[in-house]
Design a protein around this motif. Structure first.
Motif, PDB file in Angstrom:
ATOM      1  N   GLN A   1       0.793  -1.115  -0.030  1.00 23.94           N
ATOM      2  CA  GLN A   1      -0.112   0.072  -0.030  1.00 23.94           C
ATOM      3  C   GLN A   1       0.908   1.169   0.031  1.00 23.94           C
ATOM      4  N   LEU A   2       1.936   1.219   0.648  1.00 24.03           N
ATOM      5  CA  LEU A   2       2.993   2.397   0.688  1.00 24.03           C
ATOM      6  C   LEU A   2       3.461   2.857  -0.382  1.00 24.03           C
ATOM      7  N   GLN A   3       3.913   1.464  -1.160  1.00 17.74           N
ATOM      8  CA  GLN A   3       4.269   1.774  -2.698  1.00 17.74           C
ATOM      9  C   GLN A   3       3.278   2.344  -3.507  1.00 17.74           C
ATOM     10  N   ARG A   4       2.236   1.919  -3.467  1.00 11.71           N
ATOM     11  CA  ARG A   4       1.209   2.361  -4.421  1.00 11.71           C
ATOM     12  C   ARG A   4       0.854   3.709  -4.177  1.00 11.71           C
ATOM     13  N   PHE A   5       0.622   4.106  -2.967  1.00 13.10           N
ATOM     14  CA  PHE A   5       0.422   5.442  -2.490  1.00 13.10           C
ATOM     15  C   PHE A   5       1.727   6.380  -2.977  1.00 13.10           C
ATOM     16  N   GLN A   6       2.876   6.041  -2.680  1.00 11.95           N
ATOM     17  CA  GLN A   6       4.081   6.567  -3.197  1.00 11.95           C
ATOM     18  C   GLN A   6       3.909   6.837  -4.839  1.00 11.95           C
ATOM     19  N   GLU A   7       3.617   5.778  -5.751  1.00 13.12           N
ATOM     20  CA  GLU A   7       3.323   5.919  -7.133  1.00 13.12           C
ATOM     21  C   GLU A   7       2.730   6.839  -7.316  1.00 13.12           C
ATOM     22  N   ARG A   8       1.391   6.952  -6.725  1.00 15.50           N
ATOM     23  CA  ARG A   8       0.245   7.724  -6.925  1.00 15.50           C
ATOM     24  C   ARG A   8       0.693   9.201  -6.894  1.00 15.50           C
ATOM     25  N   ILE A   9       1.365   9.533  -5.805  1.00 14.31           N
ATOM     26  CA  ILE A   9       2.026  10.686  -5.718  1.00 14.31           C
ATOM     27  C   ILE A   9       2.898  11.149  -6.768  1.00 14.31           C
ATOM     28  N   ASP A  10       3.776  10.149  -7.127  1.00 15.60           N
ATOM     29  CA  ASP A  10       5.002  10.493  -8.000  1.00 15.60           C
ATOM     30  C   ASP A  10       4.478  10.660  -9.335  1.00 15.60           C
ATOM     31  N   ASP A  11       3.424  10.048  -9.788  1.00 11.30           N
ATOM     32  CA  ASP A  11       3.020   9.934 -11.132  1.00 11.30           C
ATOM     33  C   ASP A  11       1.642  10.899 -11.404  1.00 11.30           C
ATOM     34  N   PRO A  12       2.012  12.098 -12.238  1.00  6.82           N
ATOM     35  CA  PRO A  12       0.947  13.256 -12.487  1.00  6.82           C
ATOM     36  C   PRO A  12      -0.350  12.459 -12.703  1.00  6.82           C
ATOM     37  N   ALA A  13      -0.258  11.448 -13.516  1.00  7.58           N
ATOM     38  CA  ALA A  13      -1.317  10.929 -14.271  1.00  7.58           C
ATOM     39  C   ALA A  13      -2.420  10.050 -13.078  1.00  7.58           C
ATOM     40  N   LYS A  14      -1.812   9.959 -11.792  1.00  4.02           N
ATOM     41  CA  LYS A  14      -2.484   8.955 -10.783  1.00  4.02           C
ATOM     42  C   LYS A  14      -2.763   9.926  -9.699  1.00  4.02           C
ATOM     43  N   ARG A  15      -2.217  11.192  -9.563  1.00  8.58           N
ATOM     44  CA  ARG A  15      -1.988  11.904  -8.447  1.00  8.58           C
ATOM     45  C   ARG A  15      -3.563  12.139  -7.802  1.00  8.58           C
ATOM     46  N   TRP A  16      -4.587  12.485  -8.918  1.00 13.41           N
ATOM     47  CA  TRP A  16      -5.693  12.542  -8.635  1.00 13.41           C
ATOM     48  C   TRP A  16      -6.251  11.820  -7.630  1.00 13.41           C
ATOM     49  N   LYS A  17      -5.824  10.356  -7.637  1.00 13.41           N
ATOM     50  CA  LYS A  17      -6.411   9.349  -6.909  1.00 13.41           C
ATOM     51  C   LYS A  17      -6.084   9.367  -5.333  1.00 13.41           C
ATOM     52  N   PHE A  18      -5.138  10.281  -5.037  1.00 14.35           N
ATOM     53  CA  PHE A  18      -4.500  10.349  -3.752  1.00 14.35           C
ATOM     54  C   PHE A  18      -5.016  11.327  -2.696  1.00 14.35           C
ATOM     55  N   ARG A  19      -5.235  11.283  -1.699  1.00 15.24           N
ATOM     56  CA  ARG A  19      -5.853  12.301  -0.703  1.00 15.24           C
ATOM     57  C   ARG A  19      -5.188  12.012   0.468  1.00 15.24           C
ATOM     58  N   LYS A  20      -4.764  13.297   1.142  1.00 10.32           N
ATOM     59  CA  LYS A  20      -3.885  13.162   2.240  1.00 10.32           C
ATOM     60  C   LYS A  20      -4.673  12.268   3.287  1.00 10.32           C
ATOM     61  N   GLY A  21      -5.976  12.160   3.157  1.00 12.12           N
ATOM     62  CA  GLY A  21      -6.637  11.632   4.024  1.00 12.12           C
ATOM     63  C   GLY A  21      -6.432  10.009   4.029  1.00 12.12           C
ATOM     64  N   ASP A  22      -5.972   9.630   2.965  1.00 16.15           N
ATOM     65  CA  ASP A  22      -5.672   8.322   2.667  1.00 16.15           C
ATOM     66  C   ASP A  22      -4.683   7.632   3.886  1.00 16.15           C
ATOM     67  N   LEU A  23      -3.823   8.625   4.247  1.00 15.57           N
ATOM     68  CA  LEU A  23      -2.665   8.214   4.936  1.00 15.57           C
ATOM     69  C   LEU A  23      -3.442   7.772   6.736  1.00 15.57           C
ATOM     70  N   GLU A  24      -4.556   8.373   6.792  1.00 11.36           N
ATOM     71  CA  GLU A  24      -5.301   8.048   8.065  1.00 11.36           C
ATOM     72  C   GLU A  24      -5.459   6.481   7.919  1.00 11.36           C
ATOM     73  N   VAL A  25      -6.113   6.022   7.067  1.00  9.05           N
ATOM     74  CA  VAL A  25      -6.010   4.500   6.822  1.00  9.05           C
ATOM     75  C   VAL A  25      -4.772   3.634   6.984  1.00  9.05           C
ATOM     76  N   ARG A  26      -3.804   4.351   6.593  1.00  3.18           N
ATOM     77  CA  ARG A  26      -2.370   3.646   6.751  1.00  3.18           C
ATOM     78  C   ARG A  26      -2.113   3.735   7.935  1.00  3.18           C
ATOM     79  N   GLU A  27      -2.089   4.763   8.665  1.00  3.75           N
ATOM     80  CA  GLU A  27      -1.876   4.734  10.147  1.00  3.75           C
ATOM     81  C   GLU A  27      -2.620   3.727  11.073  1.00  3.75           C
ATOM     82  N   ARG A  28      -3.957   3.611  10.634  1.00  3.66           N
ATOM     83  CA  ARG A  28      -4.837   2.742  11.527  1.00  3.66           C
ATOM     84  C   ARG A  28      -5.148   1.307  10.559  1.00  3.66           C
ATOM     85  N   PHE A  29      -4.068   1.148   9.936  1.00  3.73           N
ATOM     86  CA  PHE A  29      -3.982  -0.166   9.044  1.00  3.73           C
ATOM     87  C   PHE A  29      -4.581  -1.560   9.687  1.00  3.73           C
TER      88      PHE A  29
END
Ligand code: AMP
Ligand code: MG
Length: 267
Positions: free
Chosen positions: A175-203
């Motif tokens: 999940q971490l890798q995919r989040f990073q890819e989403r942030i790095d890839d301008p075509a995927k960036r729209w899929k990432f929201r900072k709120g997604d990190l909450e899910v990660r913290e409470r995985f």
């Protein structure tokens, strides 16, 4: 391939004990892709018969944490299916109108009509999980929902909709890798929201909540499957297999043609 993915009714889902990188003995990516190709063809063929027969529907419920690959599975599994017979519904945060009704109202409206396949990208299960994790309603409210859901799904099955439910089991590392890819890839960036990190913290908390609800709602009529989701070719092949299985169980038949058509030459 899919033996062992099914959560037997009344048993624990044991998500945390399952291996998200499992390859389900598919024998590598190339071999899996060949299997997936055949399954896609089979889905297309069965879907045509389902549509022609017009008496049953199929509902695939797809769940999984953020970046578990729900969108990718939909694209991969249903490539090749005639769009006339399939409908994908994504469920996000409920609108004001939706919240003015019971939680199954918006879900019910999206159910597939007879002869078609419906895919739920998230579902009524968010009304247990998201509501629980974000404390959107008191505990007594989400605690009683699995019982409603079991009976509601039973009604749907008895009325002609076959249901298959899938939880895509992604690891925290993937999940971490995919989040990073989403942030790095301008075509995927729209899929990432900072709120997604909450899910990660409470995985682990999310996984525990899913284990609970899956254990409560895996039934003979609408079973859950926990699919390893760290490798795209594994999860797509497994989900395609599950879809073929449910269609084969329905065994749809083309309706009989009007008598006297065979050999008829029209002029
Ligand atoms: P996504 O699938 O990434 O577009 O995100 C959809 C978001 O909607 C997720 O954060 C879900 O938790 C949220 N969501 C979906 N259904 C519900 C619901 N019934 N109540 C609250 N949040 C929901
Ligand atoms: Mg998201």
């Amino acid at each position: 391939m899919i033996d062992g993915l099914r959560v037997a009714p009344g048993s624990a889902a044991r998500i945390a004990e399952r291996e998200p990188r499992d390859d389900l003995d598919l024998g590598g990516k190339e071999a899996a892709k060949a299997v997936l190709g055949e399954l896609r063809e089979r889905i297309a063929e069965l879907q045509e018969r389902l549509y022609a027969e017009g008496s049953h529907a199929v509902l695939l419920v797809l769940q999984g944490l953020d970046a578990s690959g729900k969108d990718g599975v939909i694209r991969s599994v249903f490539t090749g299916v005639n769009p006339i017979g399939i409908r994908v519904s994504s469920f996000g945060v409920p609108t004001e109108t939706e919240l003015a009704h019971d939680y199954l109202w918006r879900i019910h409206a999206e159910l597939p009509r007879r002869g078609t396949i419906g895919v739920f990208n998230r579902s009524h299960y968010e009304d247990v999980i998201a509501v629980r994790m974000h404390a959107l309603a008191p505990e007594e409210v989400w605690r009683r929902r699995p019982a409603h859901i079991r009976e509601w799904e039973r009604m749907l099955v008895e009325e002609g909709t076959a249901i298959v439910k899938v939880f895509l089991n992604v690891s925290r590392d993937e999940q971490l890798q995919r989040f990073q890819e989403r942030i790095d890839d301008p075509a995927k960036r729209w899929k990432f929201r900072k709120g997604d990190l909450e899910v990660r913290e409470r995985f682990d908390e999310y996984v525990a909540a899913w284990e609970e609800v899956i254990g409560e709602t895996s039934t003979d009529w609408a079973p859950w499957h926990v699919v390893p989701a760290d490798r795209n070719w594994v999860k797509s092949t497994a989900v395609a297999r599950l879809v073929v299985d449910v269609l084969e169980r329905l065994d749809p038949r083309m309706p009989a043609a009007e008598p006297g058509l065979e050999g008829l030459v029209i002029t």
